[in-house]
Structure formats: structure tokens, C-alpha cells
Design an enzyme around this catalytic site. Structure first.
Site, short mmCIF file in Angstrom:
data_model
loop_
_atom_site.label_atom_id
_atom_site.label_comp_id
_atom_site.label_asym_id
_atom_site.label_seq_id
_atom_site.Cartn_x
_atom_site.Cartn_y
_atom_site.Cartn_z
N GLY A 214 0.75 -1.22 0.14
CA GLY A 214 0.06 -0.01 0.08
C GLY A 214 0.72 1.39 -0.06
CE1 TYR A 215 3.67 3.07 -4.06
CE2 TYR A 215 1.61 1.53 -4.37
CZ TYR A 215 2.77 1.94 -4.89
OH TYR A 215 3.54 1.10 -5.47
CB ILE A 216 2.52 5.87 3.62
CG1 ILE A 216 2.37 4.39 3.90
CG2 ILE A 216 2.19 6.90 4.73
CD1 ILE A 216 1.07 3.70 4.27
#
Length: 164
Positions: free
Chosen positions: A29-31
Site C-alpha cells: 500500500g501507498y502512504i
């Protein structure tokens, strides 16, 4: 500073499956997701986790920094990720002296299969395996970052073809 130099291709047949040396289940996932940078958390085989920062993009090259993190931290960050969480299985295939990583996507992007080859230098020109299709290096629609932030693949079937 680490550099990532890679080329990316669509996969046009399953012949590569006969030559797999290893596979890993990845959840990521991308923060942070911006045009020229990202912060990604990745869990590999439910047992190891990394935080990766990617900055810039000049041709095939960008800066990449990667750090091991605890599974607990990774799971918490995945829950707070922007957009969609990417789920895929990565298969390692040796061909012509290079390691090819074939990603078979699941979930919203099921059916998409891409292959990447990491290079030592941007001028490297590896022989392409017979199962490789159209090159999509630089086409943001095939980046994991874009896939995480975009509409589900099924809704854009005409935009992203899994055929080479």
C-alpha cells in the site's frame, strides 16, 4: 543512495511459468503518492515487511531507499494506505543472465500480468524472453503506484489490455 533502473513489459504467454525459480506473495500500500515520489509499505509472504521511498524519474532511473520494518507497523500502515491495496504474486524467472520478475495481480487488477527486469546500467539491453510482449516502461498506467490510486481494472478494460 540506491538507484532503481528497470524496464517493464506486458506478458503475452504462460511459457515463463515453466522456468520459475521462486515466488512470493506481496501485499502493498501507498502512504504517500505524488507525481515524482512515493512511500510504499510491502508485506512479503506474511512474514517480512519493508518501507520503500522512491523519488524522481529520469528515463529508466529513480532513487530508491528501502528499510526493513516490523510486521506490526506494516500491517497498521497497510490499513491506513491511500487508494487500493495491491495484492500480487511475484515469480522470479532467469533468462539471458537477467532476473525477470513476473507480477500476477489479484483483486481489482486481476488478469494483469507484467514483467520487470532490473538493470545495472540504463544502457543495458537484455535479450527479451519469447513470452514478453509490449514494453510499457514509463507508462504510468502500469506502475503499482498508479494501479493503487486508480479505478478498478474492470471499469477500464479498454484502457489497459493484458494482451501484448
Amino acid at each position: 543512495m540506491a538507484k532503481e533502473i528497470e524496464r517493464k513489459f506486458l506478458v503475452r504467454s504462460d511459457v515463463w511459468r515453466k522456468h520459475v525459480s521462486q515466488s512470493s506473495r506481496l501485499v502493498q500500500g501507498y502512504i504517500l503518492s505524488e507525481t515524482d515520489r512515493s512511500v510504499r509499505v510491502r508485506i512479503k509472504n506474511d512474514s517480512a515487511a519493508t518501507l520503500t521511498i522512491k523519488i524522481g524519474h529520469v528515463g529508466l532511473t529513480r532513487d530508491e531507499f528501502e528499510y526493513d520494518i516490523s510486521m506490526q507497523d506494516a500491517q497498521e500502515m497497510i490499513e491506513k494506505a491511500l487508494g487500493r491495496v495491491i495484492e500480487k504474486t511475484r515469480y522470479n524467472v532467469e533468462y539471458g543472465g537477467y532476473l525477470w520478475e513476473v507480477d500476477v495481480f489479484e483483486g481489482a487488477h486481476a488478469g494483469l500480468i507484467v514483467a520487470e527486469v532490473e538493470l545495472e546500467d540504463a544502457s543495458d539491453d537484455p535479450a527479451l524472453p519469447p513470452w514478453i510482449g509490449k514494453e510499457v516502461t514509463g507508462d504510468k498506467r502500469y506502475s503499482n503506484q498508479w494501479l493503487a490510486m486508480s479505478a478498478p481494472r474492470a471499469a477500464r478494460r479498454n484502457d489497459l489490455s493484458v494482451k501484448a
